[in-house]
Design a protein around this motif. Structure first.
Motif, PDB file in Angstrom:
ATOM      1  N   ALA A  85       0.876  -1.168   0.000  1.00 45.88           N
ATOM      2  CA  ALA A  85       0.000   0.000   0.000  1.00 45.88           C
ATOM      3  C   ALA A  85       0.916   1.221   0.000  1.00 45.88           C
ATOM      4  N   ALA A  86       0.675   2.161  -0.893  1.00 49.07           N
ATOM      5  CA  ALA A  86       1.546   3.333  -0.989  1.00 49.07           C
ATOM      6  C   ALA A  86       0.733   4.525  -1.480  1.00 49.07           C
ATOM      7  N   THR A  87       1.011   5.693  -0.889  1.00 47.43           N
ATOM      8  CA  THR A  87       0.348   6.926  -1.303  1.00 47.43           C
ATOM      9  C   THR A  87       1.384   8.013  -1.522  1.00 47.43           C
ATOM     10  N   MET A  88       1.108   8.869  -2.493  1.00 49.23           N
ATOM     11  CA  MET A  88       1.992   9.987  -2.805  1.00 49.23           C
ATOM     12  C   MET A  88       1.590  11.185  -1.948  1.00 49.23           C
ATOM     13  N   GLU A  89       2.586  11.794  -1.309  1.00 52.07           N
ATOM     14  CA  GLU A  89       2.388  12.994  -0.509  1.00 52.07           C
ATOM     15  C   GLU A  89       3.526  13.954  -0.832  1.00 52.07           C
ATOM     16  N   THR A  90       3.658  15.022  -0.046  1.00 52.83           N
ATOM     17  CA  THR A  90       4.811  15.917  -0.160  1.00 52.83           C
ATOM     18  C   THR A  90       5.412  16.099   1.221  1.00 52.83           C
ATOM     19  N   ASP A  91       6.726  16.346   1.257  1.00 49.69           N
ATOM     20  CA  ASP A  91       7.390  16.576   2.535  1.00 49.69           C
ATOM     21  C   ASP A  91       7.285  18.051   2.917  1.00 49.69           C
ATOM     22  N   ASP A  92       7.927  18.436   4.008  1.00 49.78           N
ATOM     23  CA  ASP A  92       7.852  19.813   4.505  1.00 49.78           C
ATOM     24  C   ASP A  92       8.430  20.838   3.533  1.00 49.78           C
ATOM     25  N   LEU A  93       9.283  20.403   2.619  1.00 46.77           N
ATOM     26  CA  LEU A  93       9.876  21.305   1.627  1.00 46.77           C
ATOM     27  C   LEU A  93       9.075  21.354   0.326  1.00 46.77           C
ATOM     28  N   GLY A  94       8.059  20.503   0.234  1.00 47.54           N
ATOM     29  CA  GLY A  94       7.262  20.432  -0.983  1.00 47.54           C
ATOM     30  C   GLY A  94       7.743  19.392  -1.974  1.00 47.54           C
ATOM     31  N   ASP A  95       8.805  18.653  -1.616  1.00 48.43           N
ATOM     32  CA  ASP A  95       9.300  17.590  -2.487  1.00 48.43           C
ATOM     33  C   ASP A  95       8.390  16.363  -2.367  1.00 48.43           C
ATOM     34  N   PRO A  96       8.370  15.512  -3.381  1.00 45.34           N
ATOM     35  CA  PRO A  96       7.547  14.297  -3.303  1.00 45.34           C
ATOM     36  C   PRO A  96       7.982  13.415  -2.136  1.00 45.34           C
ATOM     37  N   LYS A  97       7.020  12.697  -1.585  1.00 41.83           N
ATOM     38  CA  LYS A  97       7.266  11.731  -0.517  1.00 41.83           C
ATOM     39  C   LYS A  97       6.217  10.639  -0.662  1.00 41.83           C
ATOM     40  N   ILE A  98       6.653   9.401  -0.615  1.00 44.89           N
ATOM     41  CA  ILE A  98       5.730   8.268  -0.665  1.00 44.89           C
ATOM     42  C   ILE A  98       5.659   7.653   0.728  1.00 44.89           C
ATOM     43  N   VAL A  99       4.450   7.411   1.206  1.00 41.28           N
ATOM     44  CA  VAL A  99       4.231   6.711   2.466  1.00 41.28           C
ATOM     45  C   VAL A  99       3.722   5.328   2.125  1.00 41.28           C
TER      46      VAL A  99
END
Length: 156
Positions: free
Chosen positions: A40-54
């Motif tokens: 299970a994986a979702t696309m988000e953004t980190d505190d800097l606005g860069d992509p982050k997958i959880v």
């Protein structure tokens, strides 16, 4: 552990360069492989606005980890990723124990935060031209095996 090393390098170099299906500048290509691996994986953004997958491991542990994107220009066009997982332990883990892990395991690095809580990370260069799906799936397998072993190692 040596088997992991041999499995990764056993792929023919020509096959690695044949088709670059996974590249950090296209975060969705990373997300797709994780999902194809049954995670299970979702696309988000980190505190800097860069992509982050959880994402989460499947099975008993259901451990949550993140995939952080680095070398980004204006939050896009990234060049590498880092798999990362952290643990909140009741009792602190020693630096000696983390150093022992780092001496024995390739590809992953054990860390400690200020409270003695361990983390595990693995850096992957995915700059242009990227890598093929088969090699990246092997990388994800190594990450999952490393988490399982690390959780046993820290008595999680």
């Amino acid at each position: 552990m040596k088997r992991l090393v041999h499995a990764l390098w056993a792929l023919p170099l020509a096959a690695q360069a044949a088709s670059a299906d996974v590249i950090a500048s296209d975060p969705d290509s990373v997300l797709k492989v994780l999902r194809d691996q049954g995670l299970a994986a979702t696309m988000e953004t980190d505190d800097l606005g860069d992509p982050k997958i959880v994402s989460h491991l499947t099975g008993d542990s259901n451990t949550e980890f993140v995939v952080l994107f680095y070398g980004c220009t204006d939050n896009v066009d990234c060049s590498s990723i880092q798999f990362y997982v952290a643990y909140d332990m009741k009792d602190p883990v020693t630096a000696l124990k983390m150093n022992q892990w780092n001496r024995e395991w390739l590809f992953t690095k054990a860390t400690l935060d200020d409270e003695g809580d361990p983390g595990l990370e693995m850096d992957v260069i995915l700059a242009d031209p990227g890598i093929d799906r088969k090699l990246f799936k092997t990388t994800v397998d190594i990450w999952q095996q490393s988490i399982d072993a690390f959780e046993d190692y820290i008595d999680w």
